[in-house]
Structure formats: structure tokens, C-alpha cells
Design a protein around this motif. Sequence first.
Motif, mmCIF file in Angstrom:
data_model
loop_
_atom_site.group_PDB
_atom_site.id
_atom_site.type_symbol
_atom_site.label_atom_id
_atom_site.label_comp_id
_atom_site.label_asym_id
_atom_site.label_seq_id
_atom_site.Cartn_x
_atom_site.Cartn_y
_atom_site.Cartn_z
ATOM 1 N N ARG A 1 -9.596 1.078 -1.864
ATOM 2 C CA ARG A 1 -8.146 1.256 -1.784
ATOM 3 C C ARG A 1 -7.677 1.657 -0.388
ATOM 4 N N LYS A 2 -8.416 2.555 0.290
ATOM 5 C CA LYS A 2 -7.993 3.070 1.587
ATOM 6 C C LYS A 2 -9.204 3.282 2.483
ATOM 7 N N PHE A 3 -8.969 3.289 3.790
ATOM 8 C CA PHE A 3 -10.006 3.644 4.751
ATOM 9 C C PHE A 3 -9.332 4.005 6.070
ATOM 10 N N THR A 4 -10.090 4.653 6.934
ATOM 11 C CA THR A 4 -9.578 5.024 8.251
ATOM 12 C C THR A 4 -10.389 4.308 9.319
ATOM 13 N N ALA A 5 -9.709 3.891 10.347
ATOM 14 C CA ALA A 5 -10.338 3.288 11.523
ATOM 15 C C ALA A 5 -9.754 3.977 12.737
ATOM 16 N N GLY A 6 -10.619 4.602 13.530
ATOM 17 C CA GLY A 6 -10.105 5.426 14.610
ATOM 18 C C GLY A 6 -9.416 6.636 14.017
ATOM 19 N N ALA A 7 -8.178 6.845 14.386
ATOM 20 C CA ALA A 7 -7.406 7.962 13.835
ATOM 21 C C ALA A 7 -6.287 7.466 12.933
ATOM 22 N N LYS A 8 -6.413 6.236 12.449
ATOM 23 C CA LYS A 8 -5.335 5.642 11.667
ATOM 24 C C LYS A 8 -5.800 5.353 10.253
ATOM 25 N N LEU A 9 -4.946 5.676 9.302
ATOM 26 C CA LEU A 9 -5.236 5.441 7.892
ATOM 27 C C LEU A 9 -4.635 4.110 7.464
ATOM 28 N N TYR A 10 -5.451 3.306 6.803
ATOM 29 C CA TYR A 10 -4.999 2.024 6.273
ATOM 30 C C TYR A 10 -5.077 2.068 4.753
ATOM 31 N N GLY A 11 -4.077 1.469 4.126
ATOM 32 C CA GLY A 11 -4.027 1.445 2.671
ATOM 33 C C GLY A 11 -2.895 2.297 2.148
ATOM 34 N N THR A 12 -2.193 1.788 1.153
ATOM 35 C CA THR A 12 -1.083 2.509 0.540
ATOM 36 C C THR A 12 -1.374 2.702 -0.939
ATOM 37 N N ASP A 13 -0.515 3.481 -1.569
ATOM 38 C CA ASP A 13 -0.660 3.720 -3.005
ATOM 39 C C ASP A 13 -0.067 2.593 -3.842
ATOM 40 N N GLN A 14 0.555 1.625 -3.183
ATOM 41 C CA GLN A 14 1.158 0.518 -3.911
ATOM 42 C C GLN A 14 0.089 -0.497 -4.315
ATOM 43 N N ASN A 15 0.302 -1.121 -5.448
ATOM 44 C CA ASN A 15 -0.602 -2.173 -5.892
ATOM 45 C C ASN A 15 -0.293 -3.466 -5.147
ATOM 46 N N PRO A 16 -1.309 -4.264 -4.847
ATOM 47 C CA PRO A 16 -1.054 -5.535 -4.149
ATOM 48 C C PRO A 16 -0.240 -6.481 -5.013
ATOM 49 N N SER A 17 0.495 -7.347 -4.353
ATOM 50 C CA SER A 17 1.307 -8.322 -5.077
ATOM 51 C C SER A 17 0.405 -9.375 -5.710
ATOM 52 N N PRO A 18 0.880 -10.042 -6.755
ATOM 53 C CA PRO A 18 0.053 -11.073 -7.404
ATOM 54 C C PRO A 18 -0.330 -12.217 -6.473
ATOM 55 N N ASP A 19 0.432 -12.430 -5.395
ATOM 56 C CA ASP A 19 0.120 -13.523 -4.473
ATOM 57 C C ASP A 19 -1.033 -13.178 -3.532
ATOM 58 N N ASP A 20 -1.330 -11.896 -3.368
ATOM 59 C CA ASP A 20 -2.422 -11.492 -2.479
ATOM 60 C C ASP A 20 -3.764 -11.748 -3.158
ATOM 61 N N VAL A 21 -4.622 -12.486 -2.473
ATOM 62 C CA VAL A 21 -5.954 -12.771 -3.006
ATOM 63 C C VAL A 21 -6.836 -11.548 -2.782
ATOM 64 N N GLN A 22 -7.388 -11.026 -3.857
ATOM 65 C CA GLN A 22 -8.210 -9.822 -3.794
ATOM 66 C C GLN A 22 -9.637 -10.157 -4.207
ATOM 67 N N GLU A 23 -10.592 -9.665 -3.417
ATOM 68 C CA GLU A 23 -11.991 -9.796 -3.796
ATOM 69 C C GLU A 23 -12.301 -8.820 -4.932
ATOM 70 N N SER A 24 -13.426 -9.040 -5.592
ATOM 71 C CA SER A 24 -13.819 -8.122 -6.659
ATOM 72 C C SER A 24 -14.088 -6.737 -6.088
ATOM 73 N N ASN A 25 -13.750 -5.718 -6.838
ATOM 74 C CA ASN A 25 -13.904 -4.312 -6.455
ATOM 75 C C ASN A 25 -12.991 -3.931 -5.287
ATOM 76 N N VAL A 26 -11.971 -4.718 -5.025
ATOM 77 C CA VAL A 26 -11.029 -4.415 -3.941
ATOM 78 C C VAL A 26 -9.611 -4.496 -4.494
#
Length: 363
Positions: free
Chosen positions: A195-220
Motif C-alpha cells: 500500500r505505501k513505501f518511502t523513497a528517500g525522505a518522501k512517502l508514496y501511497g495514499t489511503d485511497q483505493n485505486p480506481s478500477p481502471d488502474d491495473v494492479q498486480e497481485s498483492n498490490v
Amino acid sequence: MIQLAQLKKKTSLSAENLLLRGCILRNTEHVYGAVVYQGHDTKIMKNSANARYKLSKLEGQTTTSIISIFGVQVVMALIGAYLGTDWLVSNRESVNYLGDLLGDNKESFSTMLINQCGTWILIFTNFVPISLMVTLELVKFWQGMFMSSDYLMYDEEQDMPIRAQSSNLNEELGQVEYVFSDKTGTLTCNIMEFRKFTAGAKLYGTDQNPSPDDVQESNVRFHDPQLKLDLLDPKAPNHEALVRVLVFLSCCHTIIIDQKKGTYNAASPDELALVNAAKQFGFEFKGFDKNDNMVVENRNTGESLKYQLLHVCEFNSTRKRMSVILKDPQGRTVLMCKGADSVILERLNQKSLDSQVLKKTQQ
């Protein structure tokens, strides 16, 4: 040491060459093997035992009641047989009309008692509720049928309804008050989502669910539009740190690719989630080439990166981390390590401990 006649050389064997029972042969046509740890004197056979028959409380109480009723029946039959035999012997001459019940005059008291005992047991046969057990089995059978047809207990992912393989414990299911578990995976079904990760000093990922159009890999299940902007812009302040993290995720693992299905086979669901996340973000692990180099394809630039795998320190409960030693495309030897935060943090140098990156990550 083992020597193969076909190869005419000796090969050292270790725990990595041990195939446990139930292993599946993949990505190779054959293996040379020798059977070890087999027979009735092995530890697994010594510890194995026949499955214990499970008895519900209701069934146990019913069995106890039937045994008690049968005991009462036998006692009453003995009392009735004794009193009846005593009466027949005492009134043998005055009750000639009973005929065969009186027996022969030479017949002993004990013989008549045994005959009378059998008679009285047959008289009290209805004491034992034989139909009760049959009725209970029929009720439990139909309970199992209702449970199998319950749509609330249907698993859509495996396309499998509940199967009541044994109807002995149906009534026990509604009496469960506590569930004791030795590990969280038993309760979470070992389902890990990235759901989330940090790279450098920046956090990536939000609490919102991805839209149905976004292709998601398994376990992601990831949603953050800023990630794509930083990843595609080489001039972005966090671009270099982000690329390093994604390369790390696509290289630091022990995943094997199933050549027939083209899927990842991972030792743990969290490792699968990390590699699938890197694949979704454009850094796809493609396996090993003929020279045993790890191949990572950067779909964002169309570049194919090759890393020479020098050594792997696999994860175990003592180290609580795993490490890989690689030689990157620039010829540098790189150590990549991942594991529990408590183990990783205590191995950082003072400069890393005082950095803003660590403070941001801990927040």
C-alpha cells in the motif's frame, strides 16, 4: 559427497539440495536424487499417529445416557428374572397351566434363572432408544447439507463452498468463544498488500483505493499519482532515490519464475508483494540469463539491467533479515539487505541514524 556416474564427478550436497515430501519439480526436466530419511524408524513416522475420532459433547452425553439406560435394563431384568424364577419354583405344582414356562422338574434354579433373564431383557428392549442415534445422524446429515449450501460461506476466489466432511461436530461450531493463534498469518490468511513505501525522505501511497481502471498486480493495492511523475522525470528531486528503491525491490529476493505459467513463486507472501510492486512500477524481474545474471527490465526507459548474483544469505528466524550480494551494471559490488526494522536499524552507522531520511521514515 555424491558421485554421479553420468557426470563422472563428485558433488557436495547441503540442506539446499534436500527436497522435502510434497515438493513440486519445476523449471527443470529431471533431477538426480537419492532417498534419505525414509522408513518407519524416521522421526516423522515415529511422531505420526492415527487420527483421533472426534466426539462432540452431545454425542458423548447420548452415548453415556444409552449405556446408563442399558445398565438399568440389565439390573431390572436380573431382578425380574430372579423374582420370576423364585415364584415359578415355589408354585410349580399349582400353576401347571403355564406348561413350558415351568420347565422340567429336574431343571435347576440357575438354568431357569438364565432363561428368565433372557426373557426379561427382551421385555425391556424398548428401554434403549435405538432410533435416537439414527435420528441424530439424519439431523446432522441435513445440517451438513444446509452448511454446504450457505452462500455466506462461499469462497469466490477458489470457487469453493464449505464442505462438511464430518458431521460429528456440527453443534460445536456455534459454541466457539475463543480462538487461539500462534501467529498472525493464521488469521490474516497470509494475504499481504503493498500500500505505501518511502523513497528517500518522501512517502508514496495514499489511503485511497485505486480506481478500477488502474491495473494492479497481485498483492498490490497502490494509489499515488505523484509516483509516476517522479519516476518518469529524471530531473525530479526524488527520482534517483526512487529508482534505487525499485531496483532493490526487484533484486533482493529469492523468487523463482514458473516458466510454464510465467508467474512468480515466492517463499513468503510479503516477498511476492514487494516484487510485484516493483513490477507494477516498471521494474520487472525477468529471471536469470544464460550467465546466471539477474535480469531486470525497466519498462519506463526500455532498458534491460543485468546484475550478477554473487551470494544470497537467505532469511531465517535468527537473523531476521535476508541479504544479496550483487555486481551492478557499472561493475560495483553492492550489498542489498531487507528485514525487520529492529534488526536493520541497529546496524546503521551514526550518519544514517542522524539523517533526515530515517526520521521521515519513522514518522
